[in-house]
Design a protein around this motif. Sequence first.
Motif, PDB file in Angstrom:
ATOM      1  N   HIS A 242       0.818  -1.219   0.000  1.00 44.65           N
ATOM      2  CA  HIS A 242       0.000   0.000   0.000  1.00 44.65           C
ATOM      3  C   HIS A 242       0.857   1.277   0.000  1.00 44.65           C
ATOM      4  O   HIS A 242       0.509   2.268  -0.648  1.00 44.65           O
TER       5      HIS A 242
ATOM      6  N   HIS B  71       1.074   4.323  -2.810  1.00 41.25           N
ATOM      7  CA  HIS B  71       0.910   5.774  -2.609  1.00 41.25           C
ATOM      8  C   HIS B  71       1.902   6.545  -3.486  1.00 41.25           C
ATOM      9  O   HIS B  71       1.567   7.595  -4.038  1.00 41.25           O
TER      10      HIS B  71
ATOM     11  N   SER C 140       1.413   9.668   5.409  1.00 42.98           N
ATOM     12  CA  SER C 140       0.030   9.192   5.505  1.00 42.98           C
ATOM     13  C   SER C 140      -0.392   9.149   6.969  1.00 42.98           C
ATOM     14  O   SER C 140       0.321   9.620   7.848  1.00 42.98           O
TER      15      SER C 140
ATOM     16  N   ASP D 227      -6.354   7.280   0.390  1.00 40.21           N
ATOM     17  CA  ASP D 227      -6.436   5.900  -0.084  1.00 40.21           C
ATOM     18  C   ASP D 227      -7.396   5.735  -1.266  1.00 40.21           C
ATOM     19  O   ASP D 227      -8.519   6.251  -1.246  1.00 40.21           O
TER      20      ASP D 227
HETATM   21 ZN    ZN Z   1      -2.801   5.059   2.673  1.00 41.82          ZN
END
Ligand code: ZN
Length: 346
Positions: free
Chosen positions: A118, A122, A143, A318
């Motif tokens: 993840h 990003h 984040s 996200d």
């Molecule tokens: Zn994230």
Amino acid sequence: MQTKSKSVNILGIETSCDETAAAVVADGRIIKSSLIASQTKLHEKYGGVVPEIASRAHIEKIYPVIAEAITQASVAKNDIDAIAVANQPGLTIALVVGVTAAKTISFVWGKPLIAINHLYAHLQSAMLSEDNLELPAVALIVSGGHTCLYDCQSPLELKLLGSTIDDAAGEAFDKVATILKLPYPGGPSIEKAAEKGNPDAIKFPRTMLGTQSLDFSFSGIKTAVLYYCRGQDMKGEDKVDSMSRQQIADIAASFQKAVIDVLLEKTHRAAERIGAKTVLLGGGVAANSELRNRFQEMCNSAAPPKKLLVAPKPYCTDNAVMVASLGYHKFKAGLFADLTLEPAAM
Ligand code: ZN
Ligand code: KG4
């Protein structure tokens, strides 16, 4: 006669925290659909993400969101080349929902499965509109759960240079918003309040961890805001209720400036160290306009100037576009997962 090669369509799935997202992206950058079911309303009253509630909401939304992403993309299942899913890092009971859905579709449709980190996804958001990535690049992910600096050699090759030793930058924004009794989610609320504030009103600490360090620490500034509002060691009254809007705005602006100063200094250090030609910026906090502007100024005034690639605002927080986009690079490299794929918190 040369025939045009068929485009590669990747279905991306994202459930690492509190957004249920699916997207279809062609050739890593042509966004055919992007669906996000946000859970903000469900977590608002708790002031943060409750993992069990997040997981249950993902279970309810995952199939409608995937089905709608495919419908909106106007692609037949045979035109989907692979299923990419974020399987780490994140909340395990949230990740497992996306991973299970992806494995099921992969098995039933006979399509390859791709595991996506993840955080790396990003950064992929920052590269969405770039054909020609000039290397070496330094990459900052800011984040809610992470603050990491990488030496980026390609979308698939990231070497960690530094990360937070306590709170993430987004977490600090969220916690300070709670102290200031600003609405959830905290990051956008702090940014809005800060617009009318004086960023030099209060001198909050900038924790640099020494002149060479590329690590971050944001718990000190969070505590400094807490003590500013509730007295040293929280022994005083909570002054927030009696503060004027201007006082709240000044605290928000001063806090925001201090966090950005630290992010800029560390990124500048990292860029100097690796001789970066490009700076990549991604993650939810990268949606902050002041942060984006100051990074642009830093890159413009560097000698020689550096190119700043920052994720478009809708793809900072996200989403599944970034998952499908990174999935394309892994597809091209033949990096596939199998049905034993599990979610991993870290
Ligand atoms: Zn994230
Ligand atoms: O990347 P993200 O959606 O989720 C994680 O992977 O953690 O980031 C969410 C974080 C939250 O802490 C949120 O407050 C912060 O990004 N954020 C912002 C802004 N928009 C979102 N922080 C500062 N300014 C913003 N405009």
